[in-house]
Design a protein around this motif. Structure first.
Motif, PDB file in Angstrom:
ATOM      1  N   ARG A 284     -53.062  36.955 -45.531  1.00  0.00           N
ATOM      2  CA  ARG A 284     -52.743  35.534 -45.370  1.00  0.00           C
ATOM      3  C   ARG A 284     -51.403  35.389 -44.703  1.00  0.00           C
ATOM      4  O   ARG A 284     -50.400  35.877 -45.201  1.00  0.00           O
ATOM      5  CB  ARG A 284     -52.664  34.842 -46.742  1.00  0.00           C
ATOM      6  CG  ARG A 284     -53.910  34.110 -47.088  1.00  0.00           C
ATOM      7  CD  ARG A 284     -53.665  33.071 -48.164  1.00  0.00           C
ATOM      8  NE  ARG A 284     -54.954  32.627 -48.656  1.00  0.00           N
ATOM      9  CZ  ARG A 284     -55.118  31.766 -49.645  1.00  0.00           C
ATOM     10  NH1 ARG A 284     -54.064  31.267 -50.251  1.00  0.00           N
ATOM     11  NH2 ARG A 284     -56.304  31.414 -50.029  1.00  0.00           N
TER      12      ARG A 284
ATOM     13  N   GLU B 246     -66.820  26.783 -53.121  1.00  0.00           N
ATOM     14  CA  GLU B 246     -65.589  26.758 -53.899  1.00  0.00           C
ATOM     15  C   GLU B 246     -65.520  25.548 -54.842  1.00  0.00           C
ATOM     16  O   GLU B 246     -66.233  24.558 -54.646  1.00  0.00           O
ATOM     17  CB  GLU B 246     -64.360  26.720 -52.981  1.00  0.00           C
ATOM     18  CG  GLU B 246     -64.090  28.013 -52.254  1.00  0.00           C
ATOM     19  CD  GLU B 246     -64.772  28.076 -50.912  1.00  0.00           C
ATOM     20  OE1 GLU B 246     -65.664  27.239 -50.648  1.00  0.00           O
ATOM     21  OE2 GLU B 246     -64.411  28.974 -50.121  1.00  0.00           O
TER      22      GLU B 246
ATOM     23  N   LYS C  97     -55.258  39.872 -48.511  1.00  0.00           N
ATOM     24  CA  LYS C  97     -56.035  38.898 -47.762  1.00  0.00           C
ATOM     25  C   LYS C  97     -55.546  38.771 -46.314  1.00  0.00           C
ATOM     26  O   LYS C  97     -56.228  38.197 -45.482  1.00  0.00           O
ATOM     27  CB  LYS C  97     -55.956  37.512 -48.433  1.00  0.00           C
ATOM     28  CG  LYS C  97     -56.824  37.382 -49.680  1.00  0.00           C
ATOM     29  CD  LYS C  97     -56.707  35.999 -50.283  1.00  0.00           C
ATOM     30  CE  LYS C  97     -57.277  34.897 -49.421  1.00  0.00           C
ATOM     31  NZ  LYS C  97     -58.722  34.677 -49.564  1.00  0.00           N
TER      32      LYS C  97
ATOM     33  N   SER D 225     -60.195  33.096 -53.177  1.00  0.00           N
ATOM     34  CA  SER D 225     -61.449  33.737 -52.803  1.00  0.00           C
ATOM     35  C   SER D 225     -61.160  35.142 -52.261  1.00  0.00           C
ATOM     36  O   SER D 225     -60.147  35.366 -51.593  1.00  0.00           O
ATOM     37  CB  SER D 225     -62.183  32.885 -51.779  1.00  0.00           C
ATOM     38  OG  SER D 225     -61.318  32.517 -50.719  1.00  0.00           O
TER      39      SER D 225
ATOM     40  N   SER E  22     -65.905  32.851 -47.600  1.00  0.00           N
ATOM     41  CA  SER E  22     -65.765  33.229 -49.010  1.00  0.00           C
ATOM     42  C   SER E  22     -66.957  34.095 -49.426  1.00  0.00           C
ATOM     43  O   SER E  22     -68.090  33.809 -49.053  1.00  0.00           O
ATOM     44  CB  SER E  22     -65.722  31.982 -49.891  1.00  0.00           C
ATOM     45  OG  SER E  22     -64.549  31.253 -49.653  1.00  0.00           O
TER      46      SER E  22
ATOM     47  N   ASN F  96     -61.763  37.186 -49.881  1.00  0.00           N
ATOM     48  CA  ASN F  96     -62.076  37.500 -48.492  1.00  0.00           C
ATOM     49  C   ASN F  96     -60.781  37.649 -47.710  1.00  0.00           C
ATOM     50  O   ASN F  96     -59.733  37.140 -48.128  1.00  0.00           O
ATOM     51  CB  ASN F  96     -62.896  36.363 -47.865  1.00  0.00           C
ATOM     52  CG  ASN F  96     -62.224  35.017 -48.070  1.00  0.00           C
ATOM     53  OD1 ASN F  96     -62.303  34.439 -49.151  1.00  0.00           O
ATOM     54  ND2 ASN F  96     -61.540  34.532 -47.042  1.00  0.00           N
TER      55      ASN F  96
HETATM   56 MG    MG Z   1     -60.421  30.637 -49.752  1.00  0.00          MG
END
Ligand code: MG
Ligand code: TXA
Length: 321
Positions: free
Chosen positions: A53, A176, A51, A139, A147, A141
């Motif tokens: 992140r 979500e 992701k 999610s 998302s 993405n």
């Molecule tokens: Mg998310």
């Protein structure tokens, strides 16, 4: 990239991949999830890597039933009531982590609570049953993007980075799950979502607290919103040499001479391995009772960015209370 229709055979294959530690994107009734075996730290680390992140936010663990939820979380009376009313479905409950849970620390970000939900989407359900273990699934993405509500969105956004994408058609809700924290005395809405807060309040027979600053109900400050495990010990980052009496959190094979407690996050300098070991290592060094944990430099690339973010938070001065 492998995008396949979610047939029984492909679901079985996907479950095998998950058990191997691979990533599988799959439909839920809310949005597509990026799944990994929640009990394998390195598999969960791949979620953050994929992701992109920059932070280790805690993840939702998806399970097949309330009985499975009870193996990883302490389901109190409020949670049981909401589970009976809304599971399977788009409600996520934050509960105390069960003492015997085998969930990776990376899923909970080292917290003593865990977010759990039981998806109603039949593909998600069958996949989790076939995998036979809790599946961590944010999610599907890239960080900062929308998302995904179709398999095509996932393919466009994550493409080759995912081992398999199960196409189960568009998501029913496309929004979500609602997240409610029932780990304390006051049920608290952490994220509005596919189940209306009013419906939850009606079921509970009491109002939900709102954590958002705009609600004016609870004080909140930047940094306080993301609660994280904070070690008792002070942290000294990017050290070249350790001091007497310190614990050493090492990385790589060029470890300075050190006496006292030491844990090496990854001798081979593997960031995925380091991420998987991070929270447990912090706890273990903290438990030794040292006043300071000295941390070797960790490259700020790939998962290193999230590791360094977490270390900076652990090192930051505690908010006064
Ligand atoms: Mg998310
Ligand atoms: O609809 C959904 O919930 C989707 C589908 C794929 O299941 N998943 C999803 O996950 O939205 P994600 O990772 O994008 O959002 C998870 C949220 C984060 O905001 C995180 O901070 C919160 O859940 N969360 C997870 N564990 C928590 C905990 N122990 N305490 C408080 N918040 C938690």
């Amino acid at each position: 990239m492998t995008l396949v229709p979610a047939t029984a055979a492909e679901i079985a294959r996907a479950a095998t991949l998950l058990r191997k530690g691979d990533l599988v994107a799959f439909p839920t009734e809310t949005v597509y999830g990026l799944g990994a075996d929640a009990t394998q730290g390195e598999a969960v680390a791949r979620i953050f890597e994929t992701k992109g992140r920059p932070r280790f936010n805690p993840l939702i663990a998806t399970v097949a039933s309330l009985a499975e939820a009870e193996k990883i979380a302490v389901v109190g009376p409020m949670a049981a009531k909401l589970a009976a009313a809304f599971w399977p479905g788009p409600l996520t409950l934050v509960m105390p982590l069960a003492a015997r849970s085998t969930i990776s620390d990376l899923v909970t970000a080292g917290l003593s609570t865990i977010a759990v939900r039981v998806p109603s989407n039949p593909v998600a359900h069958d996949l989790i049953v076939a995998a036979g273990r809790p599946i961590a699934a944010p999610s599907a993405n890239r960080s900062g993007r929308l998302s995904p509500t179709t398999a095509r969105h996932v393919a466009e956004d994550l493409g080759k980075a995912v081992d398999l994408i199960l196409d189960g058609g568009p998501c029913r809700h496309g929004l979500e799950s609602t997240i409610v924290d029932v780990s304390g005395d006051l049920p608290t809405l952490l994220r509005p979502g596919a189940v209306a807060a009013e419906e939850i309040e009606r079921e509970l027979g009491q109002p939900l607290w709102r954590r958002h600053a705009s609600s004016g109900q609870r004080p909140s400050a930047p940094g306080q919103l993301d609660s994280h495990y904070a070690p008792r010990a002070r942290m000294r980052l990017n050290i070249q040499t350790s001091q007497p009496g310190e614990a050493l959190l090492a990385f790589g094979d060029a470890v300075p001479a050190h006496r006292g407690p030491m844990i090496n996050l990854s001798q081979s300098g593997n960031l995925r391995q380091a991420a998987a070991a991070l929270f447990a290592a912090l706890r273990e060094l903290d438990r030794t009772g040292v006043s300071t944990i000295a941390v070797m430099p960790i490259p700020d690339t790939g998962l290193g960015e999230a590791i360094n973010d977490r270390l900076r938070r652990a090192a930051a001065p505690r908010p006064a209370n």
